[in-house]
Motif scaffolding. Structure first.
Motif, PDB file in Angstrom:
ATOM      1  N   ILE A 106       0.803  -1.219   0.000  1.00  0.00           N
ATOM      2  CA  ILE A 106       0.000   0.000   0.000  1.00  0.00           C
ATOM      3  C   ILE A 106       0.836   1.268   0.000  1.00  0.00           C
ATOM      4  O   ILE A 106       0.367   2.342  -0.362  1.00  0.00           O
ATOM      5  CB  ILE A 106      -0.990  -0.003   1.188  1.00  0.00           C
ATOM      6  CG1 ILE A 106      -2.188   0.900   0.913  1.00  0.00           C
ATOM      7  CG2 ILE A 106      -0.286   0.332   2.506  1.00  0.00           C
ATOM      8  CD1 ILE A 106      -3.362   0.648   1.841  1.00  0.00           C
ATOM      9  N   ARG A 107       2.106   1.175   0.398  1.00  0.00           N
ATOM     10  CA  ARG A 107       3.027   2.308   0.381  1.00  0.00           C
ATOM     11  C   ARG A 107       4.446   1.784   0.192  1.00  0.00           C
ATOM     12  O   ARG A 107       4.759   0.637   0.539  1.00  0.00           O
ATOM     13  CB  ARG A 107       2.971   3.098   1.696  1.00  0.00           C
ATOM     14  CG  ARG A 107       1.732   3.922   1.912  1.00  0.00           C
ATOM     15  CD  ARG A 107       1.702   5.164   1.027  1.00  0.00           C
ATOM     16  NE  ARG A 107       0.622   6.059   1.396  1.00  0.00           N
ATOM     17  CZ  ARG A 107      -0.627   5.951   0.986  1.00  0.00           C
ATOM     18  NH1 ARG A 107      -0.973   4.944   0.189  1.00  0.00           N
ATOM     19  NH2 ARG A 107      -1.551   6.839   1.347  1.00  0.00           N
ATOM     20  N   ASP A 108       5.309   2.655  -0.333  1.00  0.00           N
ATOM     21  CA  ASP A 108       6.731   2.338  -0.371  1.00  0.00           C
ATOM     22  C   ASP A 108       7.334   2.529   1.020  1.00  0.00           C
ATOM     23  O   ASP A 108       6.668   3.029   1.936  1.00  0.00           O
ATOM     24  CB  ASP A 108       7.441   3.214  -1.400  1.00  0.00           C
ATOM     25  CG  ASP A 108       7.061   2.848  -2.829  1.00  0.00           C
ATOM     26  OD1 ASP A 108       6.851   1.645  -3.094  1.00  0.00           O
ATOM     27  OD2 ASP A 108       6.967   3.764  -3.672  1.00  0.00           O
ATOM     28  N   VAL A 109       8.607   2.168   1.167  1.00  0.00           N
ATOM     29  CA  VAL A 109       9.211   2.160   2.499  1.00  0.00           C
ATOM     30  C   VAL A 109      10.345   3.180   2.614  1.00  0.00           C
ATOM     31  O   VAL A 109      11.166   3.092   3.508  1.00  0.00           O
ATOM     32  CB  VAL A 109       9.729   0.747   2.866  1.00  0.00           C
ATOM     33  CG1 VAL A 109       8.597  -0.258   2.823  1.00  0.00           C
ATOM     34  CG2 VAL A 109      10.863   0.299   1.942  1.00  0.00           C
ATOM     35  N   ALA A 110      10.358   4.183   1.758  1.00  0.00           N
ATOM     36  CA  ALA A 110      11.504   5.091   1.681  1.00  0.00           C
ATOM     37  C   ALA A 110      11.462   6.220   2.694  1.00  0.00           C
ATOM     38  O   ALA A 110      12.489   6.852   2.949  1.00  0.00           O
ATOM     39  CB  ALA A 110      11.609   5.666   0.267  1.00  0.00           C
ATOM     40  N   THR A 111      10.289   6.515   3.265  1.00  0.00           N
ATOM     41  CA  THR A 111      10.177   7.650   4.176  1.00  0.00           C
ATOM     42  C   THR A 111       9.466   7.244   5.459  1.00  0.00           C
ATOM     43  O   THR A 111       8.668   6.296   5.485  1.00  0.00           O
ATOM     44  CB  THR A 111       9.392   8.801   3.529  1.00  0.00           C
ATOM     45  OG1 THR A 111       8.018   8.408   3.359  1.00  0.00           O
ATOM     46  CG2 THR A 111       9.986   9.186   2.178  1.00  0.00           C
ATOM     47  N   ASP A 112       9.728   8.004   6.518  1.00  0.00           N
ATOM     48  CA  ASP A 112       9.022   7.777   7.774  1.00  0.00           C
ATOM     49  C   ASP A 112       7.525   7.985   7.596  1.00  0.00           C
ATOM     50  O   ASP A 112       6.707   7.277   8.195  1.00  0.00           O
ATOM     51  CB  ASP A 112       9.545   8.729   8.855  1.00  0.00           C
ATOM     52  CG  ASP A 112      10.951   8.397   9.310  1.00  0.00           C
ATOM     53  OD1 ASP A 112      11.396   7.262   9.071  1.00  0.00           O
ATOM     54  OD2 ASP A 112      11.611   9.267   9.911  1.00  0.00           O
ATOM     55  N   GLN A 113       7.151   8.969   6.765  1.00  0.00           N
ATOM     56  CA  GLN A 113       5.733   9.264   6.556  1.00  0.00           C
ATOM     57  C   GLN A 113       4.997   8.058   5.993  1.00  0.00           C
ATOM     58  O   GLN A 113       3.861   7.758   6.395  1.00  0.00           O
ATOM     59  CB  GLN A 113       5.581  10.462   5.606  1.00  0.00           C
ATOM     60  CG  GLN A 113       5.986  11.801   6.203  1.00  0.00           C
ATOM     61  CD  GLN A 113       7.495  11.999   6.302  1.00  0.00           C
ATOM     62  OE1 GLN A 113       8.262  11.243   5.677  1.00  0.00           O
ATOM     63  NE2 GLN A 113       7.915  12.990   7.070  1.00  0.00           N
ATOM     64  N   ASP A 114       5.612   7.341   5.063  1.00  0.00           N
ATOM     65  CA  ASP A 114       4.971   6.155   4.502  1.00  0.00           C
ATOM     66  C   ASP A 114       5.038   4.969   5.460  1.00  0.00           C
ATOM     67  O   ASP A 114       4.056   4.236   5.634  1.00  0.00           O
ATOM     68  CB  ASP A 114       5.629   5.781   3.172  1.00  0.00           C
ATOM     69  CG  ASP A 114       5.169   6.678   2.028  1.00  0.00           C
ATOM     70  OD1 ASP A 114       4.091   7.290   2.146  1.00  0.00           O
ATOM     71  OD2 ASP A 114       5.887   6.766   1.019  1.00  0.00           O
ATOM     72  N   LEU A 115       6.201   4.761   6.070  1.00  0.00           N
ATOM     73  CA  LEU A 115       6.378   3.603   6.950  1.00  0.00           C
ATOM     74  C   LEU A 115       5.412   3.628   8.136  1.00  0.00           C
ATOM     75  O   LEU A 115       4.909   2.584   8.559  1.00  0.00           O
ATOM     76  CB  LEU A 115       7.816   3.559   7.480  1.00  0.00           C
ATOM     77  CG  LEU A 115       8.882   3.057   6.522  1.00  0.00           C
ATOM     78  CD1 LEU A 115      10.263   3.402   7.053  1.00  0.00           C
ATOM     79  CD2 LEU A 115       8.763   1.557   6.321  1.00  0.00           C
ATOM     80  N   TYR A 116       5.202   4.799   8.683  1.00  0.00           N
ATOM     81  CA  TYR A 116       4.373   4.935   9.887  1.00  0.00           C
ATOM     82  C   TYR A 116       2.957   5.422   9.561  1.00  0.00           C
ATOM     83  O   TYR A 116       2.224   5.835  10.447  1.00  0.00           O
ATOM     84  CB  TYR A 116       5.047   5.883  10.877  1.00  0.00           C
ATOM     85  CG  TYR A 116       6.335   5.332  11.456  1.00  0.00           C
ATOM     86  CD1 TYR A 116       6.345   4.651  12.667  1.00  0.00           C
ATOM     87  CD2 TYR A 116       7.542   5.470  10.782  1.00  0.00           C
ATOM     88  CE1 TYR A 116       7.525   4.143  13.204  1.00  0.00           C
ATOM     89  CE2 TYR A 116       8.731   4.969  11.297  1.00  0.00           C
ATOM     90  CZ  TYR A 116       8.713   4.305  12.499  1.00  0.00           C
ATOM     91  OH  TYR A 116       9.887   3.795  13.026  1.00  0.00           O
ATOM     92  N   ALA A 117       2.582   5.356   8.310  1.00  0.00           N
ATOM     93  CA  ALA A 117       1.248   5.802   7.911  1.00  0.00           C
ATOM     94  C   ALA A 117       0.188   4.859   8.480  1.00  0.00           C
ATOM     95  O   ALA A 117       0.374   3.639   8.496  1.00  0.00           O
ATOM     96  CB  ALA A 117       1.141   5.838   6.389  1.00  0.00           C
ATOM     97  N   PRO A 118      -0.941   5.386   8.954  1.00  0.00           N
ATOM     98  CA  PRO A 118      -2.022   4.535   9.477  1.00  0.00           C
ATOM     99  C   PRO A 118      -2.783   3.861   8.339  1.00  0.00           C
ATOM    100  O   PRO A 118      -3.642   4.474   7.706  1.00  0.00           O
ATOM    101  CB  PRO A 118      -2.890   5.514  10.262  1.00  0.00           C
ATOM    102  CG  PRO A 118      -2.641   6.840   9.619  1.00  0.00           C
ATOM    103  CD  PRO A 118      -1.227   6.818   9.124  1.00  0.00           C
ATOM    104  N   ILE A 119      -2.461   2.625   8.084  1.00  0.00           N
ATOM    105  CA  ILE A 119      -3.087   1.894   6.984  1.00  0.00           C
ATOM    106  C   ILE A 119      -4.594   1.784   7.193  1.00  0.00           C
ATOM    107  O   ILE A 119      -5.374   1.818   6.231  1.00  0.00           O
ATOM    108  CB  ILE A 119      -2.450   0.491   6.853  1.00  0.00           C
ATOM    109  CG1 ILE A 119      -0.956   0.622   6.551  1.00  0.00           C
ATOM    110  CG2 ILE A 119      -3.136  -0.325   5.772  1.00  0.00           C
ATOM    111  CD1 ILE A 119      -0.194  -0.693   6.637  1.00  0.00           C
ATOM    112  N   ASP A 120      -5.015   1.681   8.450  1.00  0.00           N
ATOM    113  CA  ASP A 120      -6.446   1.544   8.740  1.00  0.00           C
ATOM    114  C   ASP A 120      -7.246   2.728   8.215  1.00  0.00           C
ATOM    115  O   ASP A 120      -8.453   2.601   7.956  1.00  0.00           O
ATOM    116  CB  ASP A 120      -6.675   1.413  10.250  1.00  0.00           C
ATOM    117  CG  ASP A 120      -6.129   0.109  10.811  1.00  0.00           C
ATOM    118  OD1 ASP A 120      -5.870  -0.816  10.018  1.00  0.00           O
ATOM    119  OD2 ASP A 120      -5.959   0.017  12.043  1.00  0.00           O
ATOM    120  N   ASP A 121      -6.599   3.881   8.069  1.00  0.00           N
ATOM    121  CA  ASP A 121      -7.300   5.084   7.606  1.00  0.00           C
ATOM    122  C   ASP A 121      -7.209   5.271   6.091  1.00  0.00           C
ATOM    123  O   ASP A 121      -7.781   6.220   5.554  1.00  0.00           O
ATOM    124  CB  ASP A 121      -6.710   6.332   8.292  1.00  0.00           C
ATOM    125  CG  ASP A 121      -6.918   6.320   9.800  1.00  0.00           C
ATOM    126  OD1 ASP A 121      -7.806   5.587  10.263  1.00  0.00           O
ATOM    127  OD2 ASP A 121      -6.180   7.039  10.509  1.00  0.00           O
TER     128      ASP A 121
END
Length: 410
Positions: A359-374
């Motif tokens: 659902i997201r790439d892993v290159a940034t903190d914003q993507d890694l810690y994004a709330p997938i539930d939302d």
């Protein structure tokens, strides 16, 4: 007593089980698996077949492929992994009438594309031997999910009927996996003493799986050329199989909450004379971040620094005891060799949740810690997915995740 020589240290290291990273610890004596109803020798691997309840032949094939490690797949270890915990996944499948086909590889660290051919052979044989026309269910754990994803997509690109109506992956790194640069650097740093850890990090499968890789202890972390070629191959064949329904589970949470590991914390510290000065740190974002101080036997201590990487060790996702595996391996050596090591932090994120559900790439903190539930599920190329209620061990077999898969088999 005189200090150990490099030759003595090398002999001791090579006499022990190799320090290699795996979600499943190597078992000195794996539990014996029950005899398979069929065993299929395949080019590059083996498949073990266990008939479903009431079956005396193949009727409803459920194919699951082994994941990443070093060396050949071992049925005893696979059986212990899938059946030895609180939730007996194979038994639950067989009770529902599924014939479980476990696909193993002669070399688990070989190229994903090579092991994809093993999975393809298993799929074709299942079709040939199946009685009736029940569609296949095909997938795998960790790397096994990528192996079968490629196999099915490539068959479709070649207009080969794989007769599969459901694809599943279990904590598979669809957008990349992560081994801390500190661990990769240490593996290469001790290569002259024992190359097996370095060999695993530099193996074809590892380079294809890892989001960032270093081939030498002092290399700049970047996408391996082997990963680039693998991603180009996936793009060439359409990325995903289109015919099956595609589902996945992740051993990480969907809330965006990390696993509690903070950036720049000390994870491993050498205490013995041969490794005094060695310190491995968790990954921090920023420029010229210190991730390792390396000293093994020699007087000089070398530093490893990184720039532009996210704080990925603490990200939500399936964890791996990479730091712990290294420390345990060193502490098993004869104390006289001076490799005593403390390990304040044993684990790190291995497959970020955003990677496992694509659902997201892993290159940034914003993507890694994004709330997938939302997020909108439509942001993923999967048809459906399930995240764990807590960050837990990579590919940990749980009732929460396995029962969700079984409910969707139809």
């Amino acid at each position: 007593m005189s200090e150990p020589t490099p030759a003595q240290i090398a002999d001791e290291l090579k006499s022990k089980r190799p320090i290699v990273l795996s979600a499943r610890p190597a078992l000195a004596e794996p539990a014996a698996a029950p005899d398979a109803d069929e065993e299929w020798p395949l080019p590059g691997g083996t498949a073990w077949v266990y008939y479903g309840k009431g079956h005396k032949q193949l009727v409803k094939p459920f194919i699951t492929a082994d994941g990443f490690n070093s060396g050949p797949s071992k049925l005893g270890e696979l059986w212990e992994y899938l059946e030895g915990g609180a939730y007996r996944f194979i038994s639950r499948l067989r009770e529902r009438g599924y014939d479980v086909i476990i696909v193993g590889f002669d070399e688990r660290s070989a190229s994903i594309l090579d092991n994809s051919r093993v999975a393809r052979e298993a799929i074709m044989r299942a079709i040939a031997q199946r009685t009736g026309d029940a569609p296949l269910k095909v997938g795998g754990f960790s790397m096994g999910g990528l192996v079968t994803r490629h196999a099915l997509a490539k068959m479709e690109s070649e207009h080969i009927d794989h007769q599969t109506d459901l694809y599943f992956s279990y904590d598979s790194p669809h957008r990349g996996a992560w081994i801390p640069i500190a661990l990769q650097a240490f593996a290469h740093y001790i290569r002259d003493l024992d190359s097996r850890f370095s060999d695993q990090i530099n193996s074809p499968a590892a380079q294809q799986l890892l989001w960032r890789h270093i081939p030498e202890w002092d290399s700049t972390p970047e996408q391996s050329q082997q990963r680039t070629a693998f991603l180009q191959e996936m793009e060439r064949i359409g990325e995903w199989p289109m015919r099956p329904r595609k589902i996945a589970v992740a051993n990480g949470v969907g809330t965006g909450a990390g696993n509690g590991i903070n950036p720049s914390d000390l994870a491993v510290e050498g205490k013995g004379l041969s490794v005094s000065g060695t310190k491995l740190y968790t990954q921090a974002s920023g420029s010229k971040e210190l991730v390792a101080k390396l000293r093994v036997v020699t007087l000089k201590t070398n530093e490893v620094r990184t720039s532009g990487l996210p704080a990925i060790d603490g990200a939500p996702g399936g964890t791996l005891e990479g730091f712990g595996i290294l420390a345990d391996g060193l502490n098993e050596l004869n104390p006289w060799l001076g490799f005593k090591t403390d390990v304040p932090i044993r684990s790190h994120c291995f497959v970020p949740a955003v990677s496992a559900v694509d659902i997201r790439d892993v290159a940034t903190d914003q993507d890694l810690y994004a709330p997938i539930d939302d997020m909108s599920p439509g942001d993923s190329r999967l048809d459906d997915f399930k995240l764990a209620s807590q960050n837990e061990g990579h590919t940990l077999v749980t009732e929460e995740l396995c029962s969700w898969i079984i409910e969707r088999l139809g």
